[in-house]
Design an enzyme around this catalytic site. Structure first.
Site, PDB file in Angstrom:
ATOM      1  N   ASP A 120       0.800  -1.353   0.061  1.00 25.57           N
ATOM      2  CA  ASP A 120       0.079   0.031  -0.142  1.00 25.57           C
ATOM      3  C   ASP A 120       0.780   1.116   0.023  1.00 25.57           C
ATOM      4  O   ASP A 120       1.650   1.235   0.856  1.00 25.57           O
ATOM      5  CB  ASP A 120      -0.962  -0.207   1.136  1.00 25.57           C
TER       6      ASP A 120
ATOM      7  N   ASP B 194      -3.336   4.256  -2.313  1.00 26.88           N
ATOM      8  CA  ASP B 194      -4.476   4.966  -1.620  1.00 26.88           C
ATOM      9  C   ASP B 194      -4.955   6.357  -1.778  1.00 26.88           C
ATOM     10  O   ASP B 194      -4.207   7.087  -1.913  1.00 26.88           O
ATOM     11  CB  ASP B 194      -3.921   4.822   0.267  1.00 26.88           C
TER      12      ASP B 194
ATOM     13  N   GLU C 226      -6.405   3.907  -5.979  1.00 25.78           N
ATOM     14  CA  GLU C 226      -7.720   3.822  -5.371  1.00 25.78           C
ATOM     15  C   GLU C 226      -8.123   5.264  -5.696  1.00 25.78           C
ATOM     16  O   GLU C 226      -7.684   6.289  -5.344  1.00 25.78           O
ATOM     17  CB  GLU C 226      -7.819   3.682  -3.670  1.00 25.78           C
TER      18      GLU C 226
ATOM     19  N   HIS D  62     -11.158  -4.048   2.652  1.00 30.11           N
ATOM     20  CA  HIS D  62     -11.104  -3.500   3.995  1.00 30.11           C
ATOM     21  C   HIS D  62     -11.877  -2.335   4.290  1.00 30.11           C
ATOM     22  O   HIS D  62     -12.290  -1.876   5.328  1.00 30.11           O
ATOM     23  CB  HIS D  62      -9.626  -3.252   4.505  1.00 30.11           C
ATOM     24  N   ASP D  63     -12.637  -1.660   3.349  1.00 36.77           N
ATOM     25  CA  ASP D  63     -13.440  -0.352   3.575  1.00 36.77           C
ATOM     26  C   ASP D  63     -14.990  -0.738   3.304  1.00 36.77           C
ATOM     27  O   ASP D  63     -15.543   0.053   3.320  1.00 36.77           O
ATOM     28  CB  ASP D  63     -13.209   0.582   2.589  1.00 36.77           C
TER      29      ASP D  63
END
Length: 560
Positions: free
Chosen positions: A98, A199, A256, A329-330
Site C-alpha cells: 500500500d 491509497d 484507489e 477493508h473499507d
C-alpha cells in the site's frame, strides 16, 4: 491489446491486523502471514496486496504512517517483512504494498518539523492556512466527519486533513516533497516488491486557491471534494511519478480513486499516457446508498449494477484495464450485502464470485471472501473500532440526537468493521486467529464458517473460488474477451457474453432467491459446447438457451 502478467493475475488482499496472529497478542502479524502462505498458494493466488504495515500510531488502522521505511511494532520487524517477501517469491507469488501518500501521520517527523514554525524547511510539506476570523480557512469537510481543518496553536494556523485530524494532507505542489516520496518508493521497489496499491491517489492535487464549496449540503461526497478529487495537476503528478519511478520497474499499479468516472479513468489507465494500470472506482459500491451518502441505506436495484458494470467494461475495453472487486477493508461483506448470508450463503457467495471473475479485468479477493465470511452485528457501539464509524455515531447520535437504532442499522449494513473481524481459520476459540484477546471481536459464526471446514468440503465456496481462479489461467477468453450485456432490463438476472478469437462465454447469474426463467434473446448468437462452471449441478448443455435458474444460481457456458 497487450498481454501482461498483471492482467492475468488474481490478487488477494491481506488486512494485517485481522489476518493471523502468531504470538498471541490479539493482533495479526507478519509471521502469522508467513504461516498461511501455503493456503493462499493452494487457492491459486498470484499477487498478495498487503495493506499498510508501516510504523504508525494506528489512528486509522495503519493508514496514518509515521515512518514510511519501518515496520509497525504490532506486526513485527523489517527482518520479518523481508522473510515474508522472500517466502512469497519462493512460492511463485508476488507482493504489492500500500502506498499512502495523500497524507501522513501527524507523528511523522516531517509534520513534527512542519508545525514548529512558518519558516521551517518542512513547512511546505503540508497544507497550512490562516483562519477566516474565528473560522476555518474554508468549509471543506473531513470524510471522517467534521471540518477538514485542525487549528494548531504553535503557529496560529490550520492544517488540512481530508481524513482524521491525525492524518494531515501532504502538499504535492512542493517538488521537494514529491522527490522524497519517489525516493521512498524506489527504496521499496529495490527491496523487490512487485508494485503498489495507491491509497486515495486522486486526492493529491488540490485546487490551489482552496475555495469554499458552494451549497455544501447538496452533496454526494463530502463538502469540498470537487476541489480535491481529480484535481488540476493530478495527471501531471502521476506522469512525473511514472517517469521518475514506475517506468523503471516491471510492476503492477492500481490507484484507489473515489469519485472517478469512466472518461477520467481512461486517462489514468491508458498505457499511452504513462500513468497507472488500473483504478479502484466506487460507482458500483455506491449503488445501495441514498442521496445522503453511504449511511443512507437503500436496496440495490440490479439494473443499476448492470448499467454501471457495463459502462466500465465497455468504456475501458482496449484503452485501459478494469480492477474487479466486491469486497475490501473499507466495504461490508458482499455476501451480506448483495447476496443472502442466511439460507443461501454458499449459493449466493458462489454466484457473486462467478459474476465477478468472469468479467474483463484483474480480480481482487479480500481475505475471508473465499470462505463466505459475513457481516457482524456487535451488541454495543463500544465494540466497534473504526474511526469512521465512531465519528459518525458521535456526530449523529451523541451530538445530533438522531435515533440510536436507526444509526446502528446503518452501521450493521455499511460499517467498515464488517470487513475487519478476524479471519475464521477453524472452529477453535477465536476462530483460530489468536490465542489471546482479539483486537476486535471474532464473528461468532466461526464455528460453522471457517477455512478448515471449507478446505475439507469439496463443495465449499473455497473450492469454488479455486476453480474460478484456475479457469482464468486456462482461458484467455476470460481474461481478454470483449463484454456484451444481455437482458439489461431484467430485475433478477444478470447475464452477459464474452467473446475472444472466435470463442464465446455465456454467463448467467440469478441475484434473487426466486426461481427465474432465463431465455437467450433471439438476436444473440451462441452455441454452447461445454459447461465451464456452475454453483448447482447442471444436466448438460442441451437447454443452454432456455432454462430455469434456481435461487442465486450461476452458470457459465463456453461455446461459439
Amino acid at each position: 491489446m497487450d498481454k501482461t502478467w498483471w492482467k492475468e493475475s488474481v490478487v488477494y488482499q491481506i488486512y494485517p491486523r485481522s489476518f493471523n496472529d502468531s504470538n498471541g497478542d490479539g493482533i495479526g502479524d507478519i509471521k502469522g502471514m508467513i504461516e498461511k502462505l501455503d493456503y493462499l498458494k493452494e487457492l491459486g493466488i498470484d499477487v498478495i496486496w498487503l495493506s499498510p504495515v508501516y510504523k504508525s500510531p494506528n489512528d486509522d488502522n495503519g493508514y496514518d504512517i509515521s515512518d514510511y521505511q519501518d515496520i509497525m511494532d504490532d506486526f513485527g520487524t523489517m527482518a520479518d517483512w523481508e522473510e515474508l517477501l522472500s517466502e512469497i517469491h519462493n512460492r511463485g507469488m508476488k507482493l504489492i504494498m500500500d502506498l499512502v501518500v495523500n497524507h501522513s501521520s501527524d507523528e511523522h517527523e516531517w509534520f513534527q518539523e512542519s508545525r514548529k514554525s512558518k519558516d521551517n524547511p518542512y513547512r511546505d510539506y503540508y497544507i497550512w492556512r490562516p483562519g477566516k476570523g474565528e473560522k476555518e480557512p474554508n468549509n471543506w469537510e473531513s470524510t471522517f466527519s467534521g471540518p477538514a481543518w485542525e487549528y494548531d496553536e504553535q503557529t496560529n494556523e490550520y492544517y488540512l486533513h481530508i481524513f482524521s485530524k491525525k492524518q494531515p494532507d501532504l502538499n504535492w505542489e512542493n517538488p521537494k516533497l514529491r522527490n522524497e516520496i519517489y525516493k521512498m518508493m524506489k527504496w521499496w521497489l529495490d527491496k523487490g516488491i512487485d508494485g503498489f496499491r495507491m491509497d486515495v491517489i486522486n486526492f493529491i492535487s488540490k485546487v490551489p486557491a482552496l475555495p469554499d464549496a458552494p451549497n455544501p449540503e447538496a452533496k454526494r461526497y463530502v463538502s469540498g471534494s470537487q476541489y480535491f478529487m481529480n484535481g488540476p495537476r493530478i495527471h501531471e503528478f502521476l506522469q512525473e511519478m511514472h517517469k521518475e519511478v514506475l517506468s523503471l520497474y516491471d510492476i503492477m499499479t492500481v490507484g484507489e480513486m473515489p469519485g472517478v468516472d469512466v472518461e477520467e479513468a481512461k486517462k489514468y489507465t491508458d498505457q499511452n499516457r504513462d500513468e497507472l494500470q488500473m483504478v479502484f472506482q466506487f460507482e458500483h459500491m455506491d449503488l445501495d446508498s441514498g442521496p445522503n451518502g453511504k449511511w443512507d441505506l437503500k436496496p440495490l436495484d440490479l439494473r443499476d449494477l448492470k448499467e454501471s458494470i457495463s459502462k466500465w467494461q465497455t468504456g475501458l475495453h482496449g484503452v485501459g484495464w478494469n480492477s474487479l472487486y466486491l469486497n475490501n477493508h473499507d466495504q461490508p461483506r458482499i455476501v451480506s450485502r448483495f447476496g443472502n448470508d442466511k439460507e443461501y450463503r454458499v449459493e449466493s457467495a458462489k454466484m457473486l464470485g462467478t459474476f465477478l471473475h468472469m468479467l474483463q479485468g484483474t480480480p481482487y479477493i479480500y481475505q475471508g471472501e473465499e470462505i463466505g465470511m459475513t457481516n457482524i452485528k456487535f451488541d454495543s457501539i463500544n465494540d466497534y473500532q473504526d474511526i469512521e464509524i465512531l465519528n459518525m455515531y458521535k456526530e449523529k447520535v451523541t451530538e445530533g440526537n438522531e435515533d440510536h437504532d436507526k444509526v446502528m442499522e446503518s452501521i450493521y449494513v455499511k460499517g467498515r468493521d464488517n470487513a475487519r473481524t478476524p479471519i475464521q481459520w477453524d472452529d477453535t476459540e477465536n476462530g483460530g486467529f489468536t490465542t489471546g484477546d482479539p483486537w476486535i471481536q471474532v464473528n461468532p459464526n466461526y464455528k460453522t464458517i471457517n477455512a478448515k471446514q471449507a478446505v475439507k468440503d469439496e463443495h465449499s465456496i473455497y473450492h469454488y473460488y479455486r476453480k474460478l481462479i484456475k479457469l482464468r489461467k486456462q482461458h484467455d477468453l476470460i481474461v481478454y474477451g470483449e463484454y456484451q450485456l444481455i437482458l439489461p432490463d431484467h430485475e433478477q438476472i444478470y447475464a452477459y457474453m464474452r467473446s475472444y478469437e472466435g470463442e464465446k462465454l455465456l454467463v448467467v447469474t440469478n441475484f434473487s432467491e426466486q426461481y427465474v426463467a432465463f431465455q437467450l434473446p433471439e438476436d444473440v448468437t451462441f452455441k454452447a459446447e461445454e459447461v465451464l462452471i456452475g454453483n448447482y449441478d447442471i444436466d448438460g448443455i442441451e437447454d443452454f438457451s432456455s432454462f430455469t435458474l434456481k435461487p442465486y444460481e450461476a452458470r457459465v457456458y463456453k461455446g461459439i
